[in-house]
Design an enzyme around this catalytic site. Structure first.
Site, PDB file in Angstrom:
ATOM      1  N   ASN A   1      40.777  41.173  47.276  1.00 17.23           N
ATOM      2  CA  ASN A   1      40.112  40.971  45.989  1.00 17.23           C
ATOM      3  C   ASN A   1      40.619  41.904  44.884  1.00 17.23           C
ATOM      4  O   ASN A   1      40.343  41.673  43.710  1.00 17.23           O
ATOM      5  CB  ASN A   1      38.593  41.131  46.134  1.00 17.23           C
ATOM      6  CG  ASN A   1      38.190  42.484  46.667  1.00 17.23           C
ATOM      7  OD1 ASN A   1      38.648  42.908  47.731  1.00 17.23           O
ATOM      8  ND2 ASN A   1      37.319  43.173  45.951  1.00 17.23           N
ATOM      9  N   HIS A   2      41.372  42.945  45.236  1.00 14.43           N
ATOM     10  CA  HIS A   2      41.962  43.819  44.218  1.00 14.43           C
ATOM     11  C   HIS A   2      43.432  43.490  43.966  1.00 14.43           C
ATOM     12  O   HIS A   2      44.159  44.297  43.383  1.00 14.43           O
ATOM     13  CB  HIS A   2      41.844  45.284  44.644  1.00 14.43           C
ATOM     14  CG  HIS A   2      40.441  45.790  44.694  1.00 14.43           C
ATOM     15  ND1 HIS A   2      39.561  45.671  43.639  1.00 14.43           N
ATOM     16  CD2 HIS A   2      39.744  46.419  45.681  1.00 14.43           C
ATOM     17  CE1 HIS A   2      38.394  46.203  43.964  1.00 14.43           C
ATOM     18  NE2 HIS A   2      38.481  46.650  45.206  1.00 14.43           N
TER      19      HIS A   2
ATOM     20  N   ASP B   1      43.285  47.966  55.784  1.00 10.80           N
ATOM     21  CA  ASP B   1      43.447  48.415  54.391  1.00 10.80           C
ATOM     22  C   ASP B   1      43.946  49.856  54.257  1.00 10.80           C
ATOM     23  O   ASP B   1      43.266  50.797  54.661  1.00 10.80           O
ATOM     24  CB  ASP B   1      42.116  48.327  53.655  1.00 10.80           C
ATOM     25  CG  ASP B   1      41.512  46.932  53.657  1.00 10.80           C
ATOM     26  OD1 ASP B   1      41.155  46.462  52.562  1.00 10.80           O
ATOM     27  OD2 ASP B   1      41.375  46.323  54.740  1.00 10.80           O
TER      28      ASP B   1
ATOM     29  N   HIS C   1      38.717  44.287  54.537  1.00  8.64           N
ATOM     30  CA  HIS C   1      37.886  44.511  53.350  1.00  8.64           C
ATOM     31  C   HIS C   1      36.779  45.540  53.531  1.00  8.64           C
ATOM     32  O   HIS C   1      36.560  46.356  52.652  1.00  8.64           O
ATOM     33  CB  HIS C   1      37.270  43.211  52.813  1.00  8.64           C
ATOM     34  CG  HIS C   1      36.401  43.414  51.601  1.00  8.64           C
ATOM     35  ND1 HIS C   1      36.895  43.880  50.405  1.00  8.64           N
ATOM     36  CD2 HIS C   1      35.069  43.230  51.397  1.00  8.64           C
ATOM     37  CE1 HIS C   1      35.903  43.960  49.518  1.00  8.64           C
ATOM     38  NE2 HIS C   1      34.795  43.579  50.103  1.00  8.64           N
TER      39      HIS C   1
ATOM     40  N   ASN D   1      44.508  48.201  48.520  1.00  6.76           N
ATOM     41  CA  ASN D   1      43.938  49.436  47.974  1.00  6.76           C
ATOM     42  C   ASN D   1      44.945  50.584  48.026  1.00  6.76           C
ATOM     43  O   ASN D   1      44.556  51.751  47.979  1.00  6.76           O
ATOM     44  CB  ASN D   1      42.697  49.846  48.779  1.00  6.76           C
ATOM     45  CG  ASN D   1      41.515  48.946  48.507  1.00  6.76           C
ATOM     46  OD1 ASN D   1      41.017  48.865  47.394  1.00  6.76           O
ATOM     47  ND2 ASN D   1      41.066  48.255  49.547  1.00  6.76           N
TER      48      ASN D   1
END
Length: 254
Positions: free
Chosen positions: A67-68, A8, A172, A40
């Protein structure tokens, strides 16, 4: 062949550090393919057209998310791009798709994105979705970014896909785990590849803000940390004819 997977990327500072380090790292490691998780990558989390452009300019061949992925409603059109994907177990009515295939001439590489459900959004079952996707893919070179919170769910997915995909790479939680290994003599695995952003932080967030939220249980507006960055990821060596992972190595660049 060698595939470099980057964990990420957090905020613009992470994107800039990626641009600074990835070209030289790719050459040093002899990486043929680069996949980056960018969910992110925009300040305040989520991904935008601008942060995606920064990641591609750094040298990525494809971007996975998590999830974002739909955090920035103004940027949903990025999923029209073939090489930007979101978790496949979101509804088919959502923008984008859950896997893509990259053509490198001598071989094709499939990249699959899935999201976990434990302590996360109640999406479709990632195990059955993974099985359905594998029935569609006609290359043995398959890399899965499993974006999940629980280590048990990530390990379960690794074993579920062992022998059927080239690698299952967890994302994550932003903390690189020390369990890079090969499952069933075929599938590279790591529970979490880590993050790319400010090291002196709490998962990329300003540490005072993160600590105060936990200490006082009061709402806090998260902000990306400032300071020296590091890059986390894994290098996967694989045989392009069989899709077998022959070596997986955790990478940290400061």
């Amino acid at each position: 062949m060698k595939l470099l997977f980057i964990g990420d990327v957090v905020g613009e500072v992470g994107c800039l550090f990626l641009q600074k380090k990835l070209p030289g790292l790719k050459k040093e490691l002899g990486a043929d393919i680069v996949i980056v998780n960018g969910e992110n990558s925009a300040n305040g989390n989520g991904i935008t057209a601008y942060s995606a452009k920064q990641i591609f300019q750094a040298g990525a061949d494809a971007i996975t998310t998590g999830n974002h992925c739909f955090q920035r409603r103004e940027s949903l059109s990025i999923y029209d791009e073939e090489d930007i994907i979101r978790p496949a177990n979101y509804s088919s009515e959502c923008p984008g798709k859950g896997w893509c295939e990259l053509d490198f001439g001598s071989c094709q590489v499939a990249v699959v994105n899935l999201s976990g459900r434990l302590y996360m959004e109640p999406l479709d079952n990632p195990f059955t979705v993974a099985d359905a996707i594998l029935r569609e893919i006609d290359t043995p070179n398959i890399f899965v970014d499993f974006h999940a919170e629980a280590t048990s769910e990530k390990q379960s997915m690794g074993y579920h896909l062992a022998g059927r995909v080239t690698a299952v790479l967890g994302t994550h939680t932003h903390v690189q785990t020390a369990d890079a290994r090969i499952l069933a003599g075929h599938t590279g695995y790591i529970t979490d590849a880590g993050m790319t952003g400010v090291e002196d932080s709490v998962l990329g967030v300003d540490k005072e803000i993160a600590m105060n939220r936990l200490r006082y249980h009061l709402p806090q507006r998260f902000a990306e940390a400032a300071g020296e960055c590091f890059l986390n990821g894994v290098l996967v060596d694989f045989d392009k004819k069989s899709g077998k992972c022959t070596k997986i190595t955790a990478i940290i660049v400061r």
